[in-house]
Design an enzyme around this catalytic site. Sequence first.
Site, PDB file in Angstrom:
ATOM      1  N   GLU A   1      40.975   7.002   2.503  1.00  0.00           N
ATOM      2  CA  GLU A   1      40.961   5.590   2.924  1.00  0.00           C
ATOM      3  C   GLU A   1      40.088   4.773   1.984  1.00  0.00           C
ATOM      4  O   GLU A   1      39.200   5.324   1.335  1.00  0.00           O
ATOM      5  CB  GLU A   1      40.350   5.474   4.340  1.00  0.00           C
ATOM      6  CG  GLU A   1      41.115   6.197   5.399  1.00  0.00           C
ATOM      7  CD  GLU A   1      40.361   6.231   6.727  1.00  0.00           C
ATOM      8  OE1 GLU A   1      39.349   5.523   6.881  1.00  0.00           O
ATOM      9  OE2 GLU A   1      40.789   6.990   7.605  1.00  0.00           O
TER      10      GLU A   1
ATOM     11  N   LYS B   1      37.038   2.475   1.064  1.00  0.00           N
ATOM     12  CA  LYS B   1      35.705   2.288   1.639  1.00  0.00           C
ATOM     13  C   LYS B   1      35.381   0.799   1.563  1.00  0.00           C
ATOM     14  O   LYS B   1      34.992   0.275   0.510  1.00  0.00           O
ATOM     15  CB  LYS B   1      34.664   3.118   0.894  1.00  0.00           C
ATOM     16  CG  LYS B   1      33.301   3.077   1.555  1.00  0.00           C
ATOM     17  CD  LYS B   1      32.386   4.133   0.965  1.00  0.00           C
ATOM     18  CE  LYS B   1      31.087   4.240   1.722  1.00  0.00           C
ATOM     19  NZ  LYS B   1      30.309   3.012   1.792  1.00  0.00           N
TER      20      LYS B   1
ATOM     21  N   ASP C   1      33.542  -2.645   1.807  1.00  0.00           N
ATOM     22  CA  ASP C   1      32.132  -2.947   1.587  1.00  0.00           C
ATOM     23  C   ASP C   1      31.717  -4.097   2.495  1.00  0.00           C
ATOM     24  O   ASP C   1      31.641  -5.244   2.074  1.00  0.00           O
ATOM     25  CB  ASP C   1      31.913  -3.302   0.114  1.00  0.00           C
ATOM     26  CG  ASP C   1      30.455  -3.238  -0.261  1.00  0.00           C
ATOM     27  OD1 ASP C   1      29.647  -2.727   0.540  1.00  0.00           O
ATOM     28  OD2 ASP C   1      30.115  -3.704  -1.366  1.00  0.00           O
TER      29      ASP C   1
ATOM     30  N   TYR D   1      38.492   2.229  11.650  1.00  0.00           N
ATOM     31  CA  TYR D   1      38.800   3.526  11.032  1.00  0.00           C
ATOM     32  C   TYR D   1      38.166   4.733  11.713  1.00  0.00           C
ATOM     33  O   TYR D   1      38.311   5.840  11.235  1.00  0.00           O
ATOM     34  CB  TYR D   1      38.388   3.509   9.566  1.00  0.00           C
ATOM     35  CG  TYR D   1      36.983   2.977   9.330  1.00  0.00           C
ATOM     36  CD1 TYR D   1      35.866   3.658   9.800  1.00  0.00           C
ATOM     37  CD2 TYR D   1      36.787   1.785   8.646  1.00  0.00           C
ATOM     38  CE1 TYR D   1      34.590   3.168   9.611  1.00  0.00           C
ATOM     39  CE2 TYR D   1      35.509   1.282   8.447  1.00  0.00           C
ATOM     40  CZ  TYR D   1      34.419   1.983   8.930  1.00  0.00           C
ATOM     41  OH  TYR D   1      33.153   1.497   8.743  1.00  0.00           O
TER      42      TYR D   1
ATOM     43  N   LYS E   1      32.364   7.464  -4.825  1.00  0.00           N
ATOM     44  CA  LYS E   1      31.914   6.168  -5.346  1.00  0.00           C
ATOM     45  C   LYS E   1      32.455   5.943  -6.750  1.00  0.00           C
ATOM     46  O   LYS E   1      32.290   6.805  -7.623  1.00  0.00           O
ATOM     47  CB  LYS E   1      30.374   6.128  -5.386  1.00  0.00           C
ATOM     48  CG  LYS E   1      29.707   6.097  -4.019  1.00  0.00           C
ATOM     49  CD  LYS E   1      29.912   4.757  -3.343  1.00  0.00           C
ATOM     50  CE  LYS E   1      29.042   4.560  -2.132  1.00  0.00           C
ATOM     51  NZ  LYS E   1      27.671   4.219  -2.393  1.00  0.00           N
TER      52      LYS E   1
ATOM     53  N   CYS F   1      -1.030 -12.856 -15.226  1.00  0.00           N
ATOM     54  CA  CYS F   1       0.022 -13.454 -14.408  1.00  0.00           C
ATOM     55  C   CYS F   1       0.510 -14.739 -15.081  1.00  0.00           C
ATOM     56  O   CYS F   1      -0.305 -15.585 -15.446  1.00  0.00           O
ATOM     57  CB  CYS F   1      -0.532 -13.767 -13.016  1.00  0.00           C
ATOM     58  SG  CYS F   1       0.573 -14.808 -12.052  1.00  0.00           S
TER      59      CYS F   1
ATOM     60  N   CYS G   1      -0.775 -17.973 -12.866  1.00  0.00           N
ATOM     61  CA  CYS G   1      -2.168 -18.414 -12.710  1.00  0.00           C
ATOM     62  C   CYS G   1      -3.102 -17.859 -13.782  1.00  0.00           C
ATOM     63  O   CYS G   1      -4.267 -18.242 -13.838  1.00  0.00           O
ATOM     64  CB  CYS G   1      -2.691 -17.996 -11.333  1.00  0.00           C
ATOM     65  SG  CYS G   1      -2.888 -16.220 -11.190  1.00  0.00           S
TER      66      CYS G   1
ATOM     67  N   CYS H   1      -0.230  -9.459  -9.612  1.00  0.00           N
ATOM     68  CA  CYS H   1      -1.234 -10.486  -9.806  1.00  0.00           C
ATOM     69  C   CYS H   1      -2.201 -10.366  -8.626  1.00  0.00           C
ATOM     70  O   CYS H   1      -1.770 -10.455  -7.473  1.00  0.00           O
ATOM     71  CB  CYS H   1      -0.575 -11.861  -9.812  1.00  0.00           C
ATOM     72  SG  CYS H   1      -1.760 -13.196  -9.586  1.00  0.00           S
TER      73      CYS H   1
ATOM     74  N   CYS I   1      -2.878 -17.550  -6.286  1.00  0.00           N
ATOM     75  CA  CYS I   1      -1.935 -17.781  -7.398  1.00  0.00           C
ATOM     76  C   CYS I   1      -0.824 -18.726  -6.919  1.00  0.00           C
ATOM     77  O   CYS I   1      -0.188 -18.483  -5.892  1.00  0.00           O
ATOM     78  CB  CYS I   1      -1.339 -16.445  -7.830  1.00  0.00           C
ATOM     79  SG  CYS I   1       0.139 -16.612  -8.837  1.00  0.00           S
TER      80      CYS I   1
HETATM   81  S1  IVH Z   1      34.086   6.663   8.216  1.00  0.00           S
HETATM   82  C1  IVH Z   1      31.030   9.418  10.240  1.00  0.00           C
HETATM   83  N1  IVH Z   1      35.752   5.136   6.885  1.00  0.00           N
HETATM   84  O1  IVH Z   1      30.822   3.421   4.934  1.00  0.00           O
HETATM   85  C2  IVH Z   1      31.608   8.566   9.227  1.00  0.00           C
HETATM   86  N2  IVH Z   1      33.438   4.586   6.836  1.00  0.00           N
HETATM   87  O2  IVH Z   1      28.587   5.022   3.891  1.00  0.00           O
HETATM   88  C3  IVH Z   1      32.045   7.273   9.756  1.00  0.00           C
HETATM   89  N3  IVH Z   1      32.936   2.565   5.573  1.00  0.00           N
HETATM   90  O3  IVH Z   1      28.862   3.473   7.826  1.00  0.00           O
HETATM   91  C4  IVH Z   1      32.441   6.357   8.709  1.00  0.00           C
HETATM   92  N4  IVH Z   1      34.991   2.081   4.994  1.00  0.00           N
HETATM   93  O4  IVH Z   1      30.229   1.347   7.311  1.00  0.00           O
HETATM   94  C5  IVH Z   1      34.458   5.362   7.219  1.00  0.00           C
HETATM   95  N5  IVH Z   1      37.345   3.853   5.795  1.00  0.00           N
HETATM   96  C6  IVH Z   1      36.076   4.076   6.128  1.00  0.00           C
HETATM   97  C7  IVH Z   1      35.034   3.229   5.720  1.00  0.00           C
HETATM   98  C8  IVH Z   1      33.722   3.533   6.087  1.00  0.00           C
HETATM   99  C9  IVH Z   1      33.725   1.705   4.924  1.00  0.00           C
HETATM  100  C10 IVH Z   1      31.476   2.439   5.670  1.00  0.00           C
HETATM  101  C11 IVH Z   1      30.935   2.537   7.060  1.00  0.00           C
HETATM  102  C12 IVH Z   1      29.969   3.686   7.019  1.00  0.00           C
HETATM  103  C13 IVH Z   1      29.615   3.717   5.572  1.00  0.00           C
HETATM  104  C14 IVH Z   1      29.108   5.061   5.162  1.00  0.00           C
END
Ligand code: IVH
Length: 687
Positions: free
Chosen positions: A123, A125, A127, A236, A324, A418, A421, A436, A441
Amino acid sequence: MQEPRPATPPDASARAEALRAEIAEHNRRYYIDSQPTISDTAYDALFRELALLEARFPDLRRDDSPTARVGSPTRSTLATVVHRVPMLSLDNAFGAEELVEWDLKLKRHLALPSEAAVEYMAELKLDGLSISLTYERGRLVRAATRGDGSAGEDVTANVLTIDSIPKALVGDADRAEAIEVRGEVFMAHDEFARINAENESQGVPTFANPRNAAAGSLRQKDPLVTAGRRLQAMFYSVGACEGVSFQSQDELLATYSRWGLPTNPSRGLCSTIAEVQSFVDRFDEERRRLNYDIDGIVVKVDSFAVQAELGAVSRSPRWAIAYKYPAQQVRTRVEDIVVQVGMTGALTPVAILTPVAVAGVIVSRATLHNSSEIQRKDVRIGDTVVIQRAGEVIPEVVEVVTSERTGAEEPYVMPAACPSCGAEAACAEGEVVIRCPNPTCPEKQRQRLQHFVSRGAMDIEALGGKRLDQLLDAGLIRDAADLFVLTAEQLLPLDRMGNKLATGIVAGIEAARTRTLARFLFALGIRQVGERTAEVLAGHFGSLGRIMAATAAEMAEVHEIGAITAESAAAWFTEPVNAELVRRLLEAGVRPAADGAEERTELLKGRTYVFTGALQRFTREAAEAVVKLNGGRASGSVSKQTTAVVAGENAGSKLARARELGVAVLTEDEFLADAAERGVRVGGCNG
Ligand code: IVH
């Protein structure tokens, strides 16, 4: 016989303590201020270093170590909700190799051969901010942020304003007695651009990135603000669940969709880790075309039975991992290096860059962290450098492109003094940061004042943006205590300052006199004393006098207060300039209210006011603040629900609309009299 453990050297212990303090501070900036100052990569490096130290010397482990906790501490201003099933965090995989390693490790744990097939769900991730919604028999009853993983903040009122979150589920969702539906609240790029353009035109600080904007919009005391921001959500995962059960992630997501909960269609079932890798590669390209930020791919074991077998280790499940993507890197030139003075006096070198777009944002400054980082990377003025925005936070210089050097580049030496100051800067033992030491300051004072009036602190909205600078530049104030003796007459000669604005500012300051003790303590800007620590200290000691009289040892005895924090807080109050500042604040009538004594009332509950026309007695801002503070609503448009329209001179269409609908119309004086009759303290409104 057990092997003797290596003795923990004192420098390892000091380093662990310093790392814990540093990580705690970054957590605060990230989760509480929504203003991180280091990149995710730099944060991960600190975190890993601490985790490694604790693994090597187990007696360095602490229950309150950031490695033992998930996510952010909670803020006090919103009620706390305990999650029935904790909200966990995810371990990260950087690169293809770590993904393969994870797959193998998981199979070893399941006693499966490495070539065995395990079904995965890949899935995006998102942000944003994780959120947990509780639906009872298909109806939304509660919404909470993740908080520290065990308990978060109650954001129900705010979530009710988000269109994409269903308040009632459809289909057979009523089978679920109660279910914690989990997902992410985020802000799309176009909405982020709209909000920032709006903020800019109003002279309000802009958000650094969509994640911060989403966090700032959701964790609001005022749901009206959330309502004005078009937040989105996708779901999710699941927490506690009664009355229904799911066999797999695939089934969960399909069910959520059927119930009307938004899920991300960009997902894929994969039978091998190679297939997962193809998904990852595909989205490395496609993510650039998405209208929202993702910071990786979450890979989950699809079967819930297998997930249960794998379980979790401390803060993260074994059955999921976050892949990541490497940060986006771009080349640019260092035009200059300047030193920024922080609230605590920390001197941070900052590279001034030829503006360049990185991950969709124009970057013109990048932090160089400290002088040892400059030396390590050998960054010089005039250098071509590679910069990155990892995890969409403050950009940093990754490396110098030495092949581009012409010889004209100038090495940079951190000033010994600094820049604000001129005081000789010093580096405390065990720290890399130069500070500082001068408590008076000017730049430090300015930063401290900015912090003092900021939202989580004394919350003096009228002094937001550039107004505070204007007062400082005019010499009207030097520190926080000066604010409380300001008069509207003193403000009037300032540039673009009218009567209304001046009285609004004075009223805003007036209203801050009785903020809670915890807020006041936080507002003082004591190193290590973030919002949470301030609450703990205020809660434990109960009065400012007792806090000031407490020794470091007494503070350290308080649960949740570490030795470094205690030392820092106690030392702050013994510093004569600080003690003098507190004395003057009290003398000027600041009365930090004992915790729990809320300054809010419900006196105007159920009443909605619209302020229109040229107001003479108060600013619209100040009047609206008073209405909200007393439980009422302030609206920009007139409807049948409006209690009264308060009309100043030259009121136009809103006044006409009020007449048309038969809504009461009040003059400013009538409004003040009416509010006063209801017991509302209108001092915050008309000075
Ligand atoms: S599963 C036990 N699925 O990533 C795990 N998390 O770094 C539950 N996040 O706290 C999370 N997209 O805020 C899951 N498709 C996704 C996600 C996701 C973003 C975030 C979520 C989590 C954080 C972990």
